[in-house]
Design a protein around this motif. Structure first.
Motif, PDB file in Angstrom:
ATOM      1  N   GLY A  18      54.018   8.055  26.526  1.00 30.59           N
ATOM      2  CA  GLY A  18      53.972   6.668  26.756  1.00 30.59           C
ATOM      3  C   GLY A  18      52.463   6.612  26.963  1.00 30.59           C
ATOM      4  N   VAL A  19      51.654   7.152  25.881  1.00 28.16           N
ATOM      5  CA  VAL A  19      50.559   6.891  25.720  1.00 28.16           C
ATOM      6  C   VAL A  19      50.232   6.364  24.466  1.00 28.16           C
ATOM      7  CG1 VAL A  19      47.679   8.738  24.818  1.00 28.16           C
ATOM      8  CG2 VAL A  19      50.230   9.973  25.622  1.00 28.16           C
ATOM      9  N   THR A  20      49.219   5.937  24.871  1.00 27.72           N
ATOM     10  CA  THR A  20      48.812   4.191  23.811  1.00 27.72           C
ATOM     11  C   THR A  20      47.957   5.137  23.258  1.00 27.72           C
ATOM     12  OG1 THR A  20      48.432   2.435  25.735  1.00 27.72           O
ATOM     13  CG2 THR A  20      47.368   2.589  24.246  1.00 27.72           C
ATOM     14  N   ILE A  21      48.141   4.824  21.505  1.00 25.22           N
ATOM     15  CA  ILE A  21      47.430   5.630  20.314  1.00 25.22           C
ATOM     16  C   ILE A  21      47.197   4.242  19.005  1.00 25.22           C
ATOM     17  CG2 ILE A  21      47.745   6.381  18.813  1.00 25.22           C
ATOM     18  CD1 ILE A  21      47.909   8.607  20.761  1.00 25.22           C
ATOM     19  N   ILE A  22      45.956   3.820  18.968  1.00 25.23           N
ATOM     20  CA  ILE A  22      45.588   3.143  18.370  1.00 25.23           C
ATOM     21  C   ILE A  22      44.651   3.658  17.703  1.00 25.23           C
ATOM     22  CG2 ILE A  22      43.570   1.247  18.766  1.00 25.23           C
ATOM     23  CD1 ILE A  22      43.064   1.405  22.308  1.00 25.23           C
ATOM     24  N   LEU A  23      45.203   2.630  16.290  1.00 24.86           N
ATOM     25  CA  LEU A  23      44.699   3.255  14.933  1.00 24.86           C
ATOM     26  C   LEU A  23      44.117   2.130  14.595  1.00 24.86           C
ATOM     27  CD1 LEU A  23      44.878   5.044  12.411  1.00 24.86           C
ATOM     28  CD2 LEU A  23      47.428   3.410  12.117  1.00 24.86           C
ATOM     29  N   VAL A  24      42.471   2.667  13.359  1.00 21.90           N
ATOM     30  CA  VAL A  24      41.733   1.397  12.956  1.00 21.90           C
ATOM     31  C   VAL A  24      41.462   2.200  11.852  1.00 21.90           C
ATOM     32  CG1 VAL A  24      39.367   0.590  13.112  1.00 21.90           C
ATOM     33  CG2 VAL A  24      40.726   1.210  15.085  1.00 21.90           C
ATOM     34  N   GLY A  25      41.940   1.354  10.657  1.00 23.51           N
ATOM     35  CA  GLY A  25      41.892   1.618   9.679  1.00 23.51           C
ATOM     36  C   GLY A  25      41.211   0.155   8.665  1.00 23.51           C
ATOM     37  N   PRO A  26      40.363   1.087   7.227  1.00 23.74           N
ATOM     38  CA  PRO A  26      39.600   0.668   6.312  1.00 23.74           C
ATOM     39  C   PRO A  26      39.795  -1.458   6.483  1.00 23.74           C
ATOM     40  CG  PRO A  26      40.562   1.535   5.296  1.00 23.74           C
ATOM     41  CD  PRO A  26      40.881   1.999   6.733  1.00 23.74           C
ATOM     42  N   GLY A  27      39.089  -2.302   6.562  1.00 23.01           N
ATOM     43  CA  GLY A  27      39.709  -3.572   6.578  1.00 23.01           C
ATOM     44  C   GLY A  27      40.920  -4.014   6.996  1.00 23.01           C
ATOM     45  N   ALA A  28      41.080  -3.543   8.276  1.00 28.57           N
ATOM     46  CA  ALA A  28      42.436  -4.048   9.134  1.00 28.57           C
ATOM     47  C   ALA A  28      41.996  -3.758  10.108  1.00 28.57           C
ATOM     48  CB  ALA A  28      43.415  -3.204   8.378  1.00 28.57           C
ATOM     49  N   ALA A  29      43.587  -5.028  11.011  1.00 30.08           N
ATOM     50  CA  ALA A  29      42.820  -5.259  12.297  1.00 30.08           C
ATOM     51  C   ALA A  29      43.868  -3.631  13.221  1.00 30.08           C
ATOM     52  CB  ALA A  29      43.820  -5.624  12.826  1.00 30.08           C
ATOM     53  N   PRO A  30      43.298  -3.351  14.552  1.00 28.30           N
ATOM     54  CA  PRO A  30      43.422  -1.976  15.085  1.00 28.30           C
ATOM     55  C   PRO A  30      45.393  -2.232  15.417  1.00 28.30           C
ATOM     56  CG  PRO A  30      41.888  -2.841  15.618  1.00 28.30           C
ATOM     57  CD  PRO A  30      42.118  -3.739  15.220  1.00 28.30           C
ATOM     58  N   VAL A  31      45.891  -1.186  15.307  1.00 29.88           N
ATOM     59  CA  VAL A  31      46.984  -1.181  15.184  1.00 29.88           C
ATOM     60  C   VAL A  31      47.328   0.365  16.469  1.00 29.88           C
ATOM     61  CG1 VAL A  31      49.795  -0.492  14.072  1.00 29.88           C
ATOM     62  CG2 VAL A  31      47.595  -1.249  12.602  1.00 29.88           C
ATOM     63  N   VAL A  32      48.387  -0.745  17.295  1.00 35.34           N
ATOM     64  CA  VAL A  32      49.207   0.145  18.503  1.00 35.34           C
ATOM     65  C   VAL A  32      49.678   0.269  18.991  1.00 35.34           C
ATOM     66  CG1 VAL A  32      48.744  -0.115  20.848  1.00 35.34           C
ATOM     67  CG2 VAL A  32      46.712  -1.386  20.071  1.00 35.34           C
ATOM     68  N   GLN A  33      50.475   1.811  19.334  1.00 37.99           N
ATOM     69  CA  GLN A  33      52.277   1.977  19.931  1.00 37.99           C
ATOM     70  C   GLN A  33      51.706   3.244  20.500  1.00 37.99           C
ATOM     71  OE1 GLN A  33      53.154   5.932  16.965  1.00 37.99           O
ATOM     72  NE2 GLN A  33      52.950   3.509  15.157  1.00 37.99           N
ATOM     73  N   LEU A  34      52.615   3.419  21.344  1.00 37.59           N
ATOM     74  CA  LEU A  34      52.614   4.449  22.251  1.00 37.59           C
ATOM     75  C   LEU A  34      53.702   5.789  21.727  1.00 37.59           C
ATOM     76  CD1 LEU A  34      53.909   2.362  25.046  1.00 37.59           C
ATOM     77  CD2 LEU A  34      51.955   2.968  24.826  1.00 37.59           C
ATOM     78  N   THR A  35      53.108   6.648  22.287  1.00 37.51           N
ATOM     79  CA  THR A  35      53.937   8.243  22.273  1.00 37.51           C
ATOM     80  C   THR A  35      55.942   8.345  22.575  1.00 37.51           C
ATOM     81  OG1 THR A  35      53.105   9.311  23.879  1.00 37.51           O
ATOM     82  CG2 THR A  35      52.273   9.414  21.717  1.00 37.51           C
ATOM     83  N   ASP A  36      56.026   8.444  21.849  1.00 43.88           N
ATOM     84  CA  ASP A  36      58.038   8.745  22.699  1.00 43.88           C
ATOM     85  C   ASP A  36      58.130   9.865  23.250  1.00 43.88           C
ATOM     86  OD1 ASP A  36      57.602  11.171  21.291  1.00 43.88           O
ATOM     87  OD2 ASP A  36      58.748  10.320  19.299  1.00 43.88           O
ATOM     88  N   GLY A  37      58.726   9.888  23.077  1.00 41.40           N
ATOM     89  CA  GLY A  37      59.498  11.225  24.633  1.00 41.40           C
ATOM     90  C   GLY A  37      58.974  12.808  24.844  1.00 41.40           C
ATOM     91  N   ASN A  38      59.221  12.551  23.202  1.00 36.96           N
ATOM     92  CA  ASN A  38      58.877  13.788  23.289  1.00 36.96           C
ATOM     93  C   ASN A  38      56.664  14.063  22.590  1.00 36.96           C
ATOM     94  OD1 ASN A  38      61.007  15.518  23.178  1.00 36.96           O
ATOM     95  ND2 ASN A  38      61.524  14.190  20.804  1.00 36.96           N
ATOM     96  N   GLY A  39      55.413  12.446  23.144  1.00 38.92           N
ATOM     97  CA  GLY A  39      54.339  12.413  22.901  1.00 38.92           C
ATOM     98  C   GLY A  39      54.098  12.529  21.809  1.00 38.92           C
ATOM     99  N   ASN A  40      55.410  12.311  20.515  1.00 36.34           N
ATOM    100  CA  ASN A  40      54.657  11.922  18.641  1.00 36.34           C
ATOM    101  C   ASN A  40      54.372  10.374  18.910  1.00 36.34           C
ATOM    102  OD1 ASN A  40      55.888  14.708  18.659  1.00 36.34           O
ATOM    103  ND2 ASN A  40      57.535  14.040  18.601  1.00 36.34           N
TER     104      ASN A  40
END
Length: 309
Positions: A18-40
């Protein structure tokens, strides 16, 4: 295109779901997702380039940002060690901190003190007395004076209870409020003392010289019995000279000219023993103020009464 994957762990190396991961790449909007039950977490098929990853968890705070670069090769070893958030700084114990019960107690004491001040000065003031502009001005001036002093006391209390930057902010706001109150108070006092109305000449209807609150006790006097007459002079300029008489002349010692500094009239009479029950009588209170402005009670039903046996 390769994937970017990783794991979020706590300080004991236990995976965190359930940890929020924010990915910011070159020339793109941020992509957000949550970790699964194993923290992945897994961002599939990402174009080559530099990426910034941030892990956010409400109970633990923020992990350090990580920057990863891939050139067509999958990245699967991104790990975050999320630690507890930094605790807030300890309160400055140089200042007194009050609890809710103490706030309520102080508020009650302040309200009681305020009510006592108002009641002491204005508790016996009747609404009809506010018809006089002089009385109304005095009442308003007193109210704003007490309010301004109370505001100053509250500012002092706020200074005791609050410290640091919060004290500076509240004190600055308090000064603005106090300045506003003083400005209003100054306006009221100027209104009170700066009027150019000639009160004695009755140029203002509210200040016209008149007799009010005429009262008889008892309301229907008896033959050969004592009774009292009370009244209040409004407007004009004291001291006043007046006389109380009756038509027909039912009482002894009437028509004697007397003096009142504050406009209050209190006189006692005795009904003549020759007066019959049921006699209709008009009460006449007449006189003048210090500027020779005359006054008298009007000839109406409010100033008439009947005697009884």
């Amino acid at each position: 295109m390769p994937d970017i994957t990783g794991t979020v762990l706590d300080a004991r190396n236990i995976p965190l779901p359930g940890v929020t991961i924010i990915l910011v790449g070159p020339g793109a909007a941020p992509v957000v997702q949550l970790t699964d039950g194993n923290g992945n977490f897994n961002y599939p098929a990402m174009p080559a380039g530099a990426y910034k990853l941030t892990a956010v968890h409400g109970s633990f705070g923020y992990a350090e940002d990580k920057t990863v670069v891939h050139n067509g090769v999958a990245i699967s070893d991104v790990k975050f060690a999320v630690t507890a958030a930094t605790p807030p700084p300890a309160p400055d114990d140089r200042y007194l901190k009050l609890k809710y019960g103490q706030y309520i107690f102080l508020g009650f004491i302040g309200l009681l003190f305020f009510v006592l001040l108002i009641w002491t000065a204005l508790g016996k003031l009747r609404l009809d007395e506010l018809e006089s502009i002089e009385v109304a001005r005095g009442a308003i001036t007193y109210l704003f004076t007490v309010t301004t002093v109370s505001m100053a006391g509250l500012l002092m209390l706020a200074g005791i209870m609050t410290g640091g930057k919060e004290l500076d902010r509240r004190f600055a706001l308090g000064k603005e409020i106090l300045t506003l109150m003083i400005g209003i108070l100054g306006t009221i006092i100027g209104f009170y003392y700066g009027s150019s109305v000639d009160r004695g000449r009755g140029n203002n209807e509210a200040d016209s010289l008149r007799v009010s609150n005429v009262t008889l006790k008892p309301a229907s006097p008896q033959a050969n019995k004592a009774f009292s007459v009370t009244a209040q002079l409004r407007g004009g300029t004291g001291p006043y000279t007046y006389s109380v008489s009756f038509a027909p002349p039912i009482a002894r010692d009437s028509t004697v000219i007397k003096k009142s500094d504050n406009g209050k009239i209190e006189e006692k009479f005795t009904v003549r023993d020759t007066v019959k029950a049921g006699t209709a009588v008009r009460i006449i209170i007449s006189g003048k103020d210090s500027k020779d402005v005359p006054f008298t009670t009007p000839d109406d039903d409010k100033h008439r009464f009947k005697t009884t046996q």
